[in-house]
Write an enzyme that holds these catalytic residues in place. Sequence first.
Site, PDB file in Angstrom:
ATOM      1  N   PRO A  12      12.916 -11.410  23.308  1.00 23.63           N
ATOM      2  CA  PRO A  12      12.032 -10.295  22.951  1.00 23.63           C
ATOM      3  C   PRO A  12      10.571 -10.733  22.925  1.00 23.63           C
ATOM      4  O   PRO A  12      10.245 -11.767  22.355  1.00 23.63           O
ATOM      5  CB  PRO A  12      12.488  -9.915  21.547  1.00 23.63           C
ATOM      6  N   GLU A  13       9.722  -9.977  23.544  1.00 26.92           N
ATOM      7  CA  GLU A  13       8.285 -10.196  23.439  1.00 26.92           C
ATOM      8  C   GLU A  13       7.731  -9.171  22.453  1.00 26.92           C
ATOM      9  O   GLU A  13       8.474  -8.344  21.919  1.00 26.92           O
ATOM     10  CB  GLU A  13       7.625 -10.083  24.815  1.00 26.92           C
ATOM     11  N   HIS A 118      29.281 -13.105  16.911  1.00 30.53           N
ATOM     12  CA  HIS A 118      27.862 -13.458  16.778  1.00 30.53           C
ATOM     13  C   HIS A 118      27.155 -12.643  15.713  1.00 30.53           C
ATOM     14  O   HIS A 118      25.945 -12.623  15.636  1.00 30.53           O
ATOM     15  CB  HIS A 118      27.157 -13.289  18.128  1.00 30.53           C
ATOM     16  N   LYS A 180     -13.549 -24.471  27.773  1.00 32.10           N
ATOM     17  CA  LYS A 180     -12.141 -24.808  27.987  1.00 32.10           C
ATOM     18  C   LYS A 180     -11.829 -24.995  29.470  1.00 32.10           C
ATOM     19  O   LYS A 180     -12.033 -24.086  30.274  1.00 32.10           O
ATOM     20  CB  LYS A 180     -11.243 -23.699  27.443  1.00 32.10           C
TER      21      LYS A 180
END
Length: 298
Positions: A12-13, A118, A180
Amino acid sequence: MGAQIITGLTMPELPEVETVKRGLEPVLRGARIIRVELRREGLRFPFPKGFAQGLSGARVTGLTRRAKYIFVGLDTGFSLLVHLGMTGRFTTLSKAGVQSLGEFYFETGATEAADGPHDHVVLHLEDGTRLVYSDPRRFGMMDLVETSGLDQHKLLRDLGVEPLGNGLSAGYLAAKFKGKAAPLKAALLDQRIIAGLGNIYVCEVLYRAKLSPKRKAGSVKADKLEEMVRHIRDILNEAILAGGSTLQDFQHTDGGQGSYQQRFAVYDREGEACACGGTIKRIVQSGRSSFYCPKCQK
Ligand SMILES: [Zn+2]
């Protein structure tokens, strides 16, 4: 008996986590937890001491999300902290059947989901609803934390700004990216800069902004940073509206697929044609796949 699964299937994001949070809200808000079954010692980490006792009897005051964590606020002054890991999901089973079906509910009719191998945590609510947490790979985590100390939790204290919050701006990114030399892709995935922005969405943001994932983070000009911030918000909001990207195995209650995945412009589209006439390429950066069009992303 009605069963609902509130989740995505793989990794999941942020949009999926937000989707799950919104799915849990009508089930949990104001509900009292009367009993907690723990079917193992822990998930990714052991459950804290007194976890089940600390949840039992508590009433849920509200749900919030920070990065990919869900906080379930309780009237005891504590919060249940949940991370879905890679395969975590919630299923609700209620005596009253499937109630208040909304955009974020996915009906399966699979009542046996409550007793699968599960299914690791079961919250029994006062109204008879069971909320089951399942997680085949067990990379998820749960903790019980004093709400006043949440910001200082070891998993949360170093997190950067929320991609959908006011803290994210072109000025903020300019300050963080200044000097950076790291690739832009890596800088956008750095959770200490932006929290909860994952690989799929970074690929899509860079495509929309026409920026190469390989260019130096410090080399992006102010107007492009501005554009990128807009795309980050747009893309995440579009995915949240679509119910997240990883829900393709479930059908929306209206029978539609409702998957943001079908709308990916570059992610997982190696070798396909870009609208510009170029071909989408896959490269590996810090162990993650980057999908981009070398012709139009500079
Ligand atoms: Zn292109």
